[in-house]
Design a protein around this motif. Structure first.
Motif, PDB file in Angstrom:
ATOM      1  N   PHE A 148       0.144   5.645  11.695  1.00 17.17           N
ATOM      2  CA  PHE A 148      -0.417   4.304  11.586  1.00 17.17           C
ATOM      3  C   PHE A 148      -0.490   3.826  10.132  1.00 17.17           C
ATOM      4  O   PHE A 148      -0.158   2.683   9.821  1.00 17.17           O
ATOM      5  N   LEU A 149      -0.905   4.728   9.234  1.00 19.79           N
ATOM      6  CA  LEU A 149      -1.157   4.332   7.846  1.00 19.79           C
ATOM      7  C   LEU A 149       0.077   4.347   6.947  1.00 19.79           C
ATOM      8  O   LEU A 149       0.105   3.649   5.930  1.00 19.79           O
ATOM      9  N   ARG A 150       1.088   5.128   7.295  1.00 22.89           N
ATOM     10  CA  ARG A 150       2.219   5.324   6.375  1.00 22.89           C
ATOM     11  C   ARG A 150       2.938   4.025   6.025  1.00 22.89           C
ATOM     12  O   ARG A 150       3.584   3.929   4.976  1.00 22.89           O
ATOM     13  N   ASN A 151       2.825   3.024   6.894  1.00 23.56           N
ATOM     14  CA  ASN A 151       3.483   1.740   6.628  1.00 23.56           C
ATOM     15  C   ASN A 151       2.556   0.722   5.974  1.00 23.56           C
ATOM     16  O   ASN A 151       2.969  -0.410   5.702  1.00 23.56           O
ATOM     17  N   GLU A 152       1.309   1.141   5.734  1.00 25.00           N
ATOM     18  CA  GLU A 152       0.357   0.251   5.055  1.00 25.00           C
ATOM     19  C   GLU A 152       0.545   0.336   3.542  1.00 25.00           C
ATOM     20  O   GLU A 152       1.140   1.284   3.024  1.00 25.00           O
ATOM     21  N   HIS A 153       0.004  -0.626   2.827  1.00 28.79           N
ATOM     22  CA  HIS A 153       0.062  -0.624   1.367  1.00 28.79           C
ATOM     23  C   HIS A 153      -0.760   0.558   0.833  1.00 28.79           C
ATOM     24  O   HIS A 153      -1.815   0.883   1.402  1.00 28.79           O
ATOM     25  N   THR A 181      -4.440   0.008   0.575  1.00 24.34           N
ATOM     26  CA  THR A 181      -5.142   0.018   1.866  1.00 24.34           C
ATOM     27  C   THR A 181      -5.386   1.454   2.321  1.00 24.34           C
ATOM     28  O   THR A 181      -6.476   1.794   2.790  1.00 24.34           O
ATOM     29  N   ILE A 182      -4.369   2.306   2.155  1.00 19.51           N
ATOM     30  CA  ILE A 182      -4.509   3.717   2.529  1.00 19.51           C
ATOM     31  C   ILE A 182      -5.627   4.369   1.723  1.00 19.51           C
ATOM     32  O   ILE A 182      -6.457   5.103   2.253  1.00 19.51           O
ATOM     33  N   VAL A 206     -10.225  -5.954   5.918  1.00 15.04           N
ATOM     34  CA  VAL A 206      -9.270  -4.871   6.121  1.00 15.04           C
ATOM     35  C   VAL A 206      -9.602  -4.112   7.405  1.00 15.04           C
ATOM     36  O   VAL A 206      -8.718  -3.786   8.207  1.00 15.04           O
ATOM     37  N   GLU A 207     -10.878  -3.844   7.592  1.00 13.51           N
ATOM     38  CA  GLU A 207     -11.327  -3.115   8.777  1.00 13.51           C
ATOM     39  C   GLU A 207     -10.973  -3.867  10.053  1.00 13.51           C
ATOM     40  O   GLU A 207     -10.496  -3.273  11.042  1.00 13.51           O
ATOM     41  N   LEU A 232      -7.173  -3.661  10.702  1.00 12.08           N
ATOM     42  CA  LEU A 232      -6.773  -2.327  11.148  1.00 12.08           C
ATOM     43  C   LEU A 232      -7.322  -2.016  12.535  1.00 12.08           C
ATOM     44  O   LEU A 232      -6.672  -1.363  13.349  1.00 12.08           O
ATOM     45  N   LYS A 265      -5.183  -3.598  15.056  1.00 14.42           N
ATOM     46  CA  LYS A 265      -3.920  -2.876  15.199  1.00 14.42           C
ATOM     47  C   LYS A 265      -4.092  -1.620  16.045  1.00 14.42           C
ATOM     48  O   LYS A 265      -3.237  -1.248  16.822  1.00 14.42           O
TER      49      LYS A 265
END
Length: 338
Positions: A125-130, A133-134, A179-180, A183, A186
């Motif tokens: 889920f997170l690997r494609n976020e900025h 953001t991570i 942000v929350e 996410l 998503k």
């Protein structure tokens, strides 16, 4: 009780009175959950307590009971529900005071909906976020969970995320909420509450401490090239003096060969009895006797001097580890010794 009297027993004194009334064993369990500066402040406050009136003791316990009740209401139905019930029981002014104090001290973290997610799902889920953001998300998750996510991210992302995490000082509640919310949508799951203080370099260090040695080294080496000052600061903080307890006897003996007795005594000032015993048992009788004498006759010392002495010993430990002469157990994996 007058308004002046209420002010006199506010803050640290009230907490100190409460802890003192609980007794050493229960109070110590509470103190373990505080940071060093809070423990130091409260210990000093407790040491300076003299006459404690029955009204003071009663006020401290009443406030604690009110805060616990308010927390229970919040958990059941949220802040508005808690405020409504407290207003009926205590009046609007007192209810508002309790709610504000409680929410200021609960430090409820956002992204709780991610804590129950599988690490693989989080990584995907997170690997494609900025990277920013991570870093924000990892700052709020438990260090162990964050370290697992960090280790599973692509290598080119790892050092960038750690750098941003270390430089992250605070985030406004509005940004965190935004942000929350994105996410949460998503992931199609539930969301908890909001708060703004993040933690910065201490959080980065805590997560790095949970990595295995190879992953830690790879990230540190990359950071050394892109931001050497930050890399050095993280390395300095990663192994704490009390972590000597995790070393085997042979490693401790190797470290002690390179440490001056006075420096060691200064570093041990105020350390736990368990650590003192472990160090003493790894010394010869003569050396142990000299160290005990040094500790016995050493007068008051500045906390800064103790920290500097401890940091010098930590630097020796890290040097021996880098040279492959000792092994430090890591939380992210098993160190195989043959």
């Amino acid at each position: 009780m007058t308004e002046k009297k209420k002010k006199e027993i506010s803050g640290k004194r009230k907490v100190a009175i409460f802890l003192l009334a609980l007794g050493a064993e229960k109070a110590s369990k509470i103190l373990k959950n505080l940071d060093e500066s809070q423990i130091e402040d409260l210990t000093l406050e407790i040491a300076n307590l003299k006459e404690i009136g029955s009204e003071e003791r009663k006020a401290a316990f009443e406030e604690f009971a009110q805060m616990m009740k308010a927390k229970e209401f919040i958990n059941k139905g949220g802040v508005d529900y808690a405020r409504e019930l407290l207003e009926k029981a205590l009046g609007p002014e007192k209810a508002l005071e309790i709610i504000e104090n409680l929410t200021a001290n609960l430090q409820v973290k956002p992204f709780d909906f991610m804590k129950k997610a599988d690490v693989v799902q989080l990584v995907n889920f997170l690997r494609n976020e900025h990277p920013q953001t991570i870093a924000l998300v990892l700052a709020y998750l438990e260090p162990k969970q964050s370290s697992q996510v960090l280790m599973s991210l692509p290598e080119e992302l790892q050092s960038d995320v750690v750098k941003r995490l270390a430089l992250l000082k605070s985030a406004s509640p509005e940004i965190v909420k935004q942000v929350e919310k994105v996410l949460e949508k998503k992931m199609s799951t539930f969301v908890s509450q909001d708060f703004s203080n993040v933690g910065g370099i201490d959080v980065a260090v805590e997560i790095m401490n949970s990595l295995d040695r190879s992953a830690e080294k790879q990230i540190i080496d990359t950071l050394q090239k892109t931001d050497p000052d930050l890399s050095d600061e993280i390395k300095k903080r990663m192994f704490m003096f009390e972590d000597i307890l995790s070393l085997d006897d042979r490693s401790i003996q190797m470290v002690l060969r390179e440490v001056d007795t006075h420096e060691l005594a200064l570093a041990m000032k105020g350390s736990s009895e368990e650590l003192k015993e472990k160090i003493l048992k790894n010394m010869s009788k003569r050396a142990a006797s000299l160290l005990e004498d040094e500790l016995k006759y050493m007068g008051p010392v500045r906390v800064k001097d103790v920290e500097n002495a401890q940091q010098k010993i930590v630097a020796i430990i890290r040097k021996l580890e880098d040279a492959g002469e000792i092994v430090i157990s890591r939380g992210g994996g098993e160190d195989l010794i043959v």
